[in-house]
Structures are given as C-alpha cells and as structure tokens.
Design a protein around this motif. Structure first.
Motif, PDB file in Angstrom:
ATOM      1  N   ARG A  24       5.229   3.182   2.739  1.00  0.00           N
ATOM      2  CA  ARG A  24       6.613   3.308   3.208  1.00  0.00           C
ATOM      3  C   ARG A  24       6.916   2.320   4.337  1.00  0.00           C
ATOM      4  O   ARG A  24       8.018   1.799   4.435  1.00  0.00           O
ATOM      5  N   ASP A  25       5.894   2.027   5.173  1.00  0.00           N
ATOM      6  CA  ASP A  25       6.090   1.084   6.272  1.00  0.00           C
ATOM      7  C   ASP A  25       5.771  -0.360   5.854  1.00  0.00           C
ATOM      8  O   ASP A  25       5.540  -1.218   6.692  1.00  0.00           O
ATOM      9  N   GLN A  26       5.787  -0.607   4.542  1.00  0.00           N
ATOM     10  CA  GLN A  26       5.665  -1.940   3.934  1.00  0.00           C
ATOM     11  C   GLN A  26       4.294  -2.608   4.091  1.00  0.00           C
ATOM     12  O   GLN A  26       4.174  -3.827   3.986  1.00  0.00           O
ATOM     13  N   ALA A  27       3.238  -1.819   4.301  1.00  0.00           N
ATOM     14  CA  ALA A  27       1.882  -2.366   4.344  1.00  0.00           C
ATOM     15  C   ALA A  27       1.401  -2.558   2.903  1.00  0.00           C
ATOM     16  O   ALA A  27       1.455  -1.626   2.101  1.00  0.00           O
ATOM     17  N   LYS A  28       0.958  -3.766   2.571  1.00  0.00           N
ATOM     18  CA  LYS A  28       0.439  -4.044   1.227  1.00  0.00           C
ATOM     19  C   LYS A  28      -0.985  -3.514   1.148  1.00  0.00           C
ATOM     20  O   LYS A  28      -1.841  -3.912   1.925  1.00  0.00           O
ATOM     21  N   ILE A  29      -1.237  -2.613   0.182  1.00  0.00           N
ATOM     22  CA  ILE A  29      -2.571  -2.014   0.123  1.00  0.00           C
ATOM     23  C   ILE A  29      -3.380  -2.417  -1.098  1.00  0.00           C
ATOM     24  O   ILE A  29      -4.567  -2.173  -1.148  1.00  0.00           O
ATOM     25  N   GLY A  30      -2.784  -3.020  -2.093  1.00  0.00           N
ATOM     26  CA  GLY A  30      -3.527  -3.448  -3.282  1.00  0.00           C
ATOM     27  C   GLY A  30      -2.659  -3.418  -4.518  1.00  0.00           C
ATOM     28  O   GLY A  30      -1.432  -3.444  -4.429  1.00  0.00           O
ATOM     29  N   LYS A  31      -3.326  -3.344  -5.681  1.00  0.00           N
ATOM     30  CA  LYS A  31      -2.636  -3.296  -6.972  1.00  0.00           C
ATOM     31  C   LYS A  31      -3.150  -2.121  -7.784  1.00  0.00           C
ATOM     32  O   LYS A  31      -4.286  -1.686  -7.608  1.00  0.00           O
ATOM     33  N   VAL A  32      -2.307  -1.648  -8.692  1.00  0.00           N
ATOM     34  CA  VAL A  32      -2.717  -0.565  -9.590  1.00  0.00           C
ATOM     35  C   VAL A  32      -3.754  -1.130 -10.558  1.00  0.00           C
ATOM     36  O   VAL A  32      -3.508  -2.127 -11.230  1.00  0.00           O
ATOM     37  N   LYS A  33      -4.918  -0.497 -10.598  1.00  0.00           N
ATOM     38  CA  LYS A  33      -6.008  -0.960 -11.450  1.00  0.00           C
ATOM     39  C   LYS A  33      -6.134  -0.114 -12.723  1.00  0.00           C
ATOM     40  O   LYS A  33      -6.475  -0.621 -13.785  1.00  0.00           O
ATOM     41  N   GLU A  34      -5.860   1.182 -12.581  1.00  0.00           N
ATOM     42  CA  GLU A  34      -6.045   2.111 -13.702  1.00  0.00           C
ATOM     43  C   GLU A  34      -5.135   3.307 -13.498  1.00  0.00           C
ATOM     44  O   GLU A  34      -4.808   3.665 -12.369  1.00  0.00           O
ATOM     45  N   ILE A  35      -4.728   3.934 -14.605  1.00  0.00           N
ATOM     46  CA  ILE A  35      -3.880   5.123 -14.550  1.00  0.00           C
ATOM     47  C   ILE A  35      -4.518   6.205 -15.416  1.00  0.00           C
ATOM     48  O   ILE A  35      -4.928   5.938 -16.545  1.00  0.00           O
ATOM     49  N   ARG A  36      -4.619   7.421 -14.852  1.00  0.00           N
ATOM     50  CA  ARG A  36      -5.132   8.586 -15.593  1.00  0.00           C
ATOM     51  C   ARG A  36      -4.207   9.751 -15.330  1.00  0.00           C
ATOM     52  O   ARG A  36      -4.269  10.377 -14.271  1.00  0.00           O
ATOM     53  N   GLY A  37      -3.333  10.033 -16.280  1.00  0.00           N
ATOM     54  CA  GLY A  37      -2.382  11.131 -16.112  1.00  0.00           C
ATOM     55  C   GLY A  37      -1.518  10.908 -14.892  1.00  0.00           C
ATOM     56  O   GLY A  37      -0.817   9.916 -14.788  1.00  0.00           O
ATOM     57  N   ARG A  38      -1.605  11.831 -13.947  1.00  0.00           N
ATOM     58  CA  ARG A  38      -0.797  11.734 -12.727  1.00  0.00           C
ATOM     59  C   ARG A  38      -1.568  11.126 -11.557  1.00  0.00           C
ATOM     60  O   ARG A  38      -1.197  11.323 -10.392  1.00  0.00           O
TER      61      ARG A  38
END
Length: 88
Positions: A24-38
């Motif tokens: 929310r405070d615009q800190a870049k933390i990485g990229k989505v690597k994998e998705i499992r359900g929720r």
C-alpha cells in the motif's frame, strides 16, 4: 455486501503470474511466481532472500498482467506471510 461488491469478481481471479507486487505504501516486493487457489507466491528479486506465500484476501487491487497492490504496508508484510499451501 452491496450489490456492486457481489458482482465484482474475486480479486484472486485477477492475479497473474509475473505481475509485479507492491505494498500500500508503494514498496516493490517482487513478482507473482505461482498461484494456488487463494494463495500466491512472491518471487523475491534477490537470490539471498527467500520467496514467500501470501493470501489473496490482503490484495487491494489486481489487474491481469499488471500490478498487484496489497492492502498492507511493507512494515506489516511479515505478519501476513503464510506457510506453503497444499497443492490445489
């Protein structure tokens, strides 16, 4: 829940692999690597930092193939990391 909220698709359906993730405070933390359900895994940009999992209920906004914005600040991120979820 309002009628508009009921018509909105689940935000977890709009999270896509390779999307950048910011707090929310615009800190870049990485990229989505994998998705499992929720749940979704964040790939850290530096090899010495471990990837981690988050729940999709902390996502404020997500647009497929674009940025995922979390509803939390970077200072609170460790409180929301979760163990690896079971395979979907």
């Amino acid at each position: 829940m309002t009628a508009a909220e009921a018509e909105e698709p689940d935000v977890s359906l709009r999270i896509t692999v390779e999307s950048p993730v910011v707090t929310r405070d615009q800190a870049k933390i990485g990229k989505v690597k994998e998705i499992r359900g929720r749940f979704f895994k964040i790939a850290m940009p530096h090899f010495w930092k471990r990837d981690f999992w988050l729940r999709s209920d902390i996502v404020e906004t997500a647009v497929p193939d674009e940025m995922v914005v979390l509803a939390i600040d970077q200072a609170d991120l460790d409180d929301y990391k979760v163990e690896e979820p079971l395979a979907a």
